[in-house]
Design a protein around this motif. Structure first.
Motif, short mmCIF file in Angstrom:
data_model
loop_
_atom_site.label_atom_id
_atom_site.label_comp_id
_atom_site.label_asym_id
_atom_site.label_seq_id
_atom_site.Cartn_x
_atom_site.Cartn_y
_atom_site.Cartn_z
N GLU A 281 0.84 -1.20 0.00
CA GLU A 281 0.00 0.00 0.00
C GLU A 281 0.87 1.25 0.00
N ASP A 282 1.90 1.24 0.85
CA ASP A 282 2.79 2.40 0.92
C ASP A 282 3.53 2.61 -0.41
N LEU A 283 3.97 1.55 -1.00
CA LEU A 283 4.71 1.65 -2.26
C LEU A 283 3.81 2.20 -3.37
N GLN A 284 2.59 1.69 -3.43
CA GLN A 284 1.66 2.14 -4.48
C GLN A 284 1.24 3.58 -4.23
N ARG A 285 1.08 3.94 -2.96
CA ARG A 285 0.68 5.31 -2.63
C ARG A 285 1.78 6.27 -3.09
N GLU A 286 3.01 5.93 -2.86
CA GLU A 286 4.09 6.83 -3.24
C GLU A 286 4.18 6.95 -4.75
N LYS A 287 3.91 5.85 -5.45
CA LYS A 287 3.95 5.88 -6.91
C LYS A 287 2.90 6.86 -7.44
N VAL A 288 1.71 6.83 -6.84
CA VAL A 288 0.62 7.72 -7.26
C VAL A 288 0.98 9.16 -6.91
N GLN A 289 1.51 9.36 -5.72
CA GLN A 289 1.84 10.72 -5.27
C GLN A 289 2.86 11.36 -6.19
N ALA A 290 3.78 10.56 -6.70
CA ALA A 290 4.80 11.09 -7.60
C ALA A 290 4.19 11.56 -8.91
N LEU A 291 3.06 10.96 -9.27
CA LEU A 291 2.41 11.30 -10.54
C LEU A 291 1.45 12.48 -10.42
N LEU A 292 1.00 12.80 -9.20
CA LEU A 292 -0.05 13.82 -9.02
C LEU A 292 0.33 15.18 -9.62
N PRO A 293 1.55 15.68 -9.39
CA PRO A 293 1.89 16.98 -9.99
C PRO A 293 1.81 16.95 -11.51
N VAL A 294 2.20 15.83 -12.09
CA VAL A 294 2.17 15.68 -13.55
C VAL A 294 0.73 15.71 -14.04
N LEU A 295 -0.14 14.96 -13.34
CA LEU A 295 -1.55 14.90 -13.73
C LEU A 295 -2.21 16.27 -13.59
N SER A 296 -1.86 16.99 -12.53
CA SER A 296 -2.44 18.32 -12.33
C SER A 296 -2.03 19.26 -13.46
N ALA A 297 -0.78 19.16 -13.85
CA ALA A 297 -0.28 20.04 -14.92
C ALA A 297 -1.01 19.74 -16.22
N ILE A 298 -1.25 18.47 -16.48
CA ILE A 298 -1.96 18.09 -17.71
C ILE A 298 -3.39 18.60 -17.66
N ALA A 299 -4.04 18.46 -16.50
CA ALA A 299 -5.43 18.88 -16.35
C ALA A 299 -5.57 20.38 -16.59
N GLU A 300 -4.62 21.17 -16.06
CA GLU A 300 -4.68 22.62 -16.22
C GLU A 300 -4.50 23.03 -17.66
#
Lengths: 189, 87
Positions: free
Chosen positions: B61-80
């Motif tokens: 769970e911790d490993l997958q959470r960190e993987k997602v967290q690393a992607l969040l800034p990228v996803l936000s930039a794409i959304a904007e």
């Protein structure tokens, strides 16, 4: 659903390239493949305990004649029993002592342990045949062996002087992919 | 990408020179920067030959959470970029 859990088949829209880019062989006893679910591609491959690269536990590239390699498969059934017949054909240039020794190595492997193959298609996908160990446990035997190779010296100067290698293996399913890159496999060579 | 310094994925010293072919590289484990990916594979497969490599292995769970967290800034930039602010 009442009788069987069906599924569909779809892929992202786009062209796909045919043909084989690379073939490499290995001793199936040397390598363990890792699979995260029963139906997923293999996500990792590594030497098993006791297999030492310096002693020959490696993946070996096969330099076949360009555009002269093919993998074919044919499914058949007998009642509920299903068989997939796999054939791997590739042409090796020049009849030579080197070719003779390579063919003898294939024959020895076929008799004792089977052959393992990595096949990279021009589409980029990498397939595995002849594997023996998955998630550190042996799987039902998938024996790939040389069966039906032939060769010719040619008659004229511009006739091919080649060996046409044919490897065959029957199994209960089609081949699994390896989801890593070819560069990862090259590290095992 | 993904230095993953927060997650304490650590390989046992004796396996630092071991080569596991996964992802895009076959570098020895001591030189890989994507050990979190191998850790996730080890968890999901329960392959004992991979699990034994780790000195410290965070939970899946911790490993997958960190993987997602690393992607969040990228996803936000794409959304904007895709959707200009509305309403």
């Amino acid at each position: 659903m009442l009788c069987v859990l069906m599924q569909g088949y779809s892929r992202a829209c786009g062209g796909v390239t045919g043909g084989i880019s690379d073939i490499a062989t290995f001793d199936p006893s040397d390598f363990n493949f890792t699979q995260t679910t029963a139906t997923s591609a293999y996500s990792a491959v590594a030497l098993r305990t006791g297999a030492v690269a310096a002693d020959g536990a490696k993946v070996f590239i096969i330099n076949f004649q360009d555009k002269e390699a093919e993998w074919t498969w044919k499914q058949s059934k007998n009642g509920c029993a299903t068989k997939y017949e796999h054939e791997f054909k590739f042409q090796l240039v020049e009849n030579s002592n080197t070719l003779t020794n390579f063919l003898q190595a294939l024959d020895a492997a076929a008799c004792c342990c089977g052959l393992g193959l990595f096949i990279r298609l021009n589409s980029g996908k990498i397939f595995v045949a002849g594997e023996k160990y998955v998630n550190a446990a042996s799987i039902p035997k998938f024996t790939v062996a040389q069966d039906g190779s032939d060769g010719t010296s040619g008659k004229n100067f511009d006739d091919p002087n080649v060996g046409n290698i044919l490897l065959k293996g029957d199994y209960s399913r089609n081949l699994r992919e390896f989801s890593g890159a070819w560069s990862a496999i090259e590290a095992l060579m | 990408m993904g230095k993953n310094k927060k997650m304490a994925v650590k390989i046992k010293k004796e396996y630092a020179s071991t080569v596991i072919a996964f992802g895009n590289s076959g570098l020895p484990l001591g030189q890989r920067d994507d050990l979190s990916d191998l850790a996730i594979i080890a968890h999901q497969s329960k392959d004992p030959s991979l699990l034994k490599l780790f000195e410290t292995l965070p939970s899946l769970e911790d490993l997958q959470r960190e993987k997602v967290q690393a992607l969040l800034p990228v996803l936000s930039a794409i959304a904007e970029t895709k959707d200009p602010p509305q309403e």
